[in-house]
Design an enzyme around this catalytic site. Structure first.
Site, PDB file in Angstrom:
ATOM      1  N   ASP A 140       0.856  -1.182   0.000  1.00 63.53           N
ATOM      2  CA  ASP A 140       0.000   0.000   0.000  1.00 63.53           C
ATOM      3  C   ASP A 140       0.896   1.236   0.000  1.00 63.53           C
ATOM      4  OD1 ASP A 140      -2.172  -1.629   0.047  1.00 63.53           O
ATOM      5  OD2 ASP A 140      -2.726  -1.256   2.128  1.00 63.53           O
ATOM      6  N   GLU A 150     -13.612  -3.780  -1.120  1.00 65.51           N
ATOM      7  CA  GLU A 150     -13.363  -3.545   0.302  1.00 65.51           C
ATOM      8  C   GLU A 150     -14.656  -3.851   1.045  1.00 65.51           C
ATOM      9  OE1 GLU A 150     -12.157   0.521   0.198  1.00 65.51           O
ATOM     10  OE2 GLU A 150     -10.204   0.066  -0.682  1.00 65.51           O
TER      11      GLU A 150
END
Length: 257
Positions: A11, A130
């Site tokens: 990330d 998500e």
């Protein structure tokens, strides 16, 4: 069972590799290029790069990083964050990406999934989901790095994404992400059993047992790994050898360039 892919997930915020818990409380860990090179040398099957602030700014800023990475790392690279058009995908593929992961823009305009799949092939089109649990055996799709509710049911959205041409699902449990307490097995199984395309489980790995569980019970086709690798809690070679010793089919490493 086909080989389970072990995929380090990086990330990115600005120039830095970061890590958080529940996609929040982000901590800077260092130069993502150094981590990527280490994982490649340790035998990663693929790499996932996610620009975690891209949706806020409406653009993906990883093109330069991917271009540098692709010069000396020769495994598939998936890039996500802020991708909104076929042209955005084209630019990332030219930079060296092999696949793109799209969440927010796909939710806003599902036809984008079909457009990317038809233009570049379904193998290029990864739908990033998500997920947050909202009731027993029910999960809602979130966007913008887990901040925005959509009202979409995760399983139904995964099925629709597959029907529109997605080649793969990157499924992140926001509830489990960064906790090292194990994957949301029920979530992964619900999506994997309802979709004809591979599912990458992301969020929660803290031990080898968690890997075994999400593959055997959750039917995951691949696992995205971050915390335990970034903090060197379990080296990638140990994850692979332990998986093989427990009869989990992972790739046998061969010498790399």
């Amino acid at each position: 069972m086909t080989s389970i892919r072990l995929i380090p997930r990086l990330d990115i915020k600005g120039p830095n590799l970061i890590k958080g818990i529940h996609l929040e409380g982000l901590r800077v860990l260092g130069d993502p290029q150094e981590f990527a090179r280490r994982y490649y040398e340790q035998g990663a099957d693929e790499l996932i790069y996610m620009d975690i602030v891209a949706s806020l700014y409406g653009r993906n800023s990883l093109k330069e990083l991917i271009s540098r990475t692709a010069q000396d790392i020769f495994i598939p690279l998936t890039v996500g964050g802020g991708i909104r058009s076929v042209e955005d995908v084209r630019e990332l593929l030219r930079a060296g990406a092999d696949k793109v992961a799209i969440n927010t823009a796909a939710v806003s305009r599902p036809d984008l999934i079909s457009e990317v799949s038809k233009t570049f092939g379904s193998q290029c089109m990864v739908v990033s989901i998500e997920a947050k649990q909202i009731a027993p055996n029910r999960w809602e799709v979130f966007t913008d790095n887990g901040r925005e509710r959509t009202g979409l049911d995760v399983v139904e959205w995964a099925q629709k994404a597959a029907s529109l041409g997605a080649g793969e699902i990157l499924l992140t449990s926001v509830d489990k992400e960064g906790t090292r307490r194990g994957f949301d097995i029920a979530l992964v199984k619900a999506v994997a059993d309802s979709c004809p395309i591979p599912v990458i489980a992301s969020g929660g790995m803290g031990s080898i047992d968690h890997l075994l569980e999400v593959c055997h019970k959750g039917h995951a086709n691949a696992v995205a790994i971050a915390d335990v690798l970034h903090y060197n809690r379990i080296p990638l070679h140990e994850i692979r050898s332990s998986a093989r010793s427990q009869d989990l089919p992972v790739r046998i490493l061969r010498e790399r360039p």
